[in-house]
Design an enzyme around this catalytic site. Sequence first.
Site, PDB file in Angstrom:
ATOM      1  CG  ASN A  98      23.597   2.573  36.756  1.00 12.82           C
ATOM      2  OD1 ASN A  98      23.247   1.469  36.360  1.00 12.82           O
ATOM      3  ND2 ASN A  98      24.864   2.892  36.984  1.00 12.82           N
ATOM      4  NE  ARG A  99      24.584  -0.477  31.957  1.00 15.95           N
ATOM      5  CZ  ARG A  99      25.678   0.117  32.463  1.00 15.95           C
ATOM      6  NH1 ARG A  99      25.740   0.410  33.744  1.00 15.95           N
ATOM      7  NH2 ARG A  99      26.688   0.403  31.677  1.00 15.95           N
ATOM      8  CG  HIS A 124      23.814   7.557  32.560  1.00 15.99           C
ATOM      9  ND1 HIS A 124      23.706   7.176  33.870  1.00 15.99           N
ATOM     10  CD2 HIS A 124      25.123   7.328  32.216  1.00 15.99           C
ATOM     11  CE1 HIS A 124      24.886   6.738  34.310  1.00 15.99           C
ATOM     12  NE2 HIS A 124      25.758   6.804  33.328  1.00 15.99           N
ATOM     13  CG  HIS A 193      28.593  10.158  35.204  1.00 20.05           C
ATOM     14  ND1 HIS A 193      29.898   9.762  34.956  1.00 20.05           N
ATOM     15  CD2 HIS A 193      27.826   9.080  34.937  1.00 20.05           C
ATOM     16  CE1 HIS A 193      29.899   8.508  34.533  1.00 20.05           C
ATOM     17  NE2 HIS A 193      28.653   8.069  34.512  1.00 20.05           N
ATOM     18  CB  SER A 194      32.456  14.720  38.803  1.00 17.26           C
ATOM     19  OG  SER A 194      31.804  15.924  38.472  1.00 17.26           O
ATOM     20  CE1 TYR A 195      32.940  10.131  33.636  1.00 20.31           C
ATOM     21  CE2 TYR A 195      34.638   8.429  33.565  1.00 20.31           C
ATOM     22  CZ  TYR A 195      33.389   8.900  33.192  1.00 20.31           C
ATOM     23  OH  TYR A 195      32.617   8.157  32.340  1.00 20.31           O
ATOM     24  CG  ASP A 265      30.221   0.288  35.674  1.00 20.40           C
ATOM     25  OD1 ASP A 265      29.600   1.109  36.364  1.00 20.40           O
ATOM     26  OD2 ASP A 265      30.120   0.203  34.439  1.00 20.40           O
ATOM     27  CD  GLN A 302      27.048   1.912  39.180  1.00 21.57           C
ATOM     28  OE1 GLN A 302      26.055   1.641  39.875  1.00 21.57           O
ATOM     29  NE2 GLN A 302      27.533   1.065  38.296  1.00 21.57           N
ATOM     30  CD  GLU A 330      28.174   7.157  38.063  1.00 20.43           C
ATOM     31  OE1 GLU A 330      27.118   6.990  37.431  1.00 20.43           O
ATOM     32  OE2 GLU A 330      29.203   6.484  37.834  1.00 20.43           O
TER      33      GLU A 330
HETATM   34  C1  BGC Z   1      28.009   3.409  34.248  1.00 24.79           C
HETATM   35  C2  BGC Z   1      29.082   2.877  33.326  1.00 24.79           C
HETATM   36  C3  BGC Z   1      29.180   3.779  32.138  1.00 24.79           C
HETATM   37  C4  BGC Z   1      29.488   5.168  32.613  1.00 24.79           C
HETATM   38  C5  BGC Z   1      29.569   6.171  31.488  1.00 24.79           C
HETATM   39  C6  BGC Z   1      28.400   4.774  34.682  1.00 24.79           C
HETATM   40  O1  BGC Z   1      27.426   5.311  35.498  1.00 24.79           O
HETATM   41  O2  BGC Z   1      27.784   2.574  35.357  1.00 24.79           O
HETATM   42  O3  BGC Z   1      28.786   1.564  32.927  1.00 24.79           O
HETATM   43  O4  BGC Z   1      30.164   3.349  31.251  1.00 24.79           O
HETATM   44  O5  BGC Z   1      28.500   5.580  33.514  1.00 24.79           O
HETATM   45  O6  BGC Z   1      28.446   6.129  30.715  1.00 24.79           O
END
Ligand code: BGC
Length: 366
Positions: A98-99, A124, A193-195, A265, A302, A330
């Site tokens: 994350n940020r 990330h 970061h699995s979808y 998000d 997240q 996440e």
């Molecule tokens: C973030 C999103 C981002 C995604 C893919 C997530 O963890 O919060 O903003 O678009 O990852 O990078």
Amino acid sequence: MKLFRAVLFCMTSAAIAHASVTHTSFGTLPSGAAVEIYTLKSPAVEIRVMTYGARVVSLATKDRDGKMGDVVLGYANIEGYLGDTKTYFGSVPGRYANRIALGKFTLDGKQYQIPINNAPNALHGGPDGFASRNWTAKEIPNGVEFTLISPDGDQGFPGKMTAHVRYTLEGSTVRIVYSATSDKPTVVNLTNHSYFNLGGEASGTILNEKLTLDADQYTPIDATSIPLGQLAPVAGTPFDFTKPESVGARIGADDVQLKNGSGYDHNLVLRGKSGELRPAAKVYDATSGRVLSVETTEPGVQFYSGNFLDGTLTGISGVKYVQHSGLCLETQHFPDSPNRPNFPSTELKPGQTYHSETTWTFTTEK
Ligand code: BGC
């Protein structure tokens, strides 16, 4: 007594249903480095994880009729992953998932700058973070351990870090254990970061899936997705998933937080004691009957509703991933923690070992 113990051990192991572990090649990187893919298989689950980004590539589980289906978004080959620097499909982002606001933080009086890759912030772990590294692999009982050595100064972060991610499979539970050490004070935040799309990766959107989050608070964000600082109650907002609610029910609400995230998000503040494995989230898909239960030792999760998928990426089975084709849960420390003394600390000092654990358990309901 010995015999009794041996019988008990066999009975317990049979009940847990140990996984078989095999591996093969998943192609090569432009550098020529070999990418290996490991398959962990139990009667209930088959998960494939690869050395590139320590990523989950596919994860097949049973629906209510016993039919296996892949419930994560991914690509058919390594080229798919190399051509996508935005989604982080299945990866372990790091050194800081994350940020970090403006990519800057101060540690022991010294300022550090991580390259900006999500203007104006670092996301990330920067443009060449852990998700795009080829980890080394070692087979372990019921799974695989990936290891990465990140040199001092890597993407601007201080300290040489050794990170490990272990994926193991026991019955219907995938366990992910993260650990890390550093030779200088640094920061660390690892996640997966699995979808997920419990209907199947090619089944369309997750808007009808019902989500429960074990969180009474969340961290509201500004227009650049950086936390404003306070922990806000979810009660009375579209972020209240304390009772099962479909992801799509309120995603279009006239809500400044949903606008700031272009959907969900956001970091949810999990109940209970950070450091103890406890329930974090549950997802239920009525069409397939599949249920995912997430537990974690992390203080937050997240919840990202796949807002930036736009139909331009073609997935593992040839279907295009449209907006909301998958959702991420996440498990993590809160975004921008290195700049937030009031958030749980992400500092790692020499001599300490970072430890984080998350489990995914797959069941079905009627
Ligand atoms: C973030 C999103 C981002 C995604 C893919 C997530 O963890 O919060 O903003 O678009 O990852 O990078």
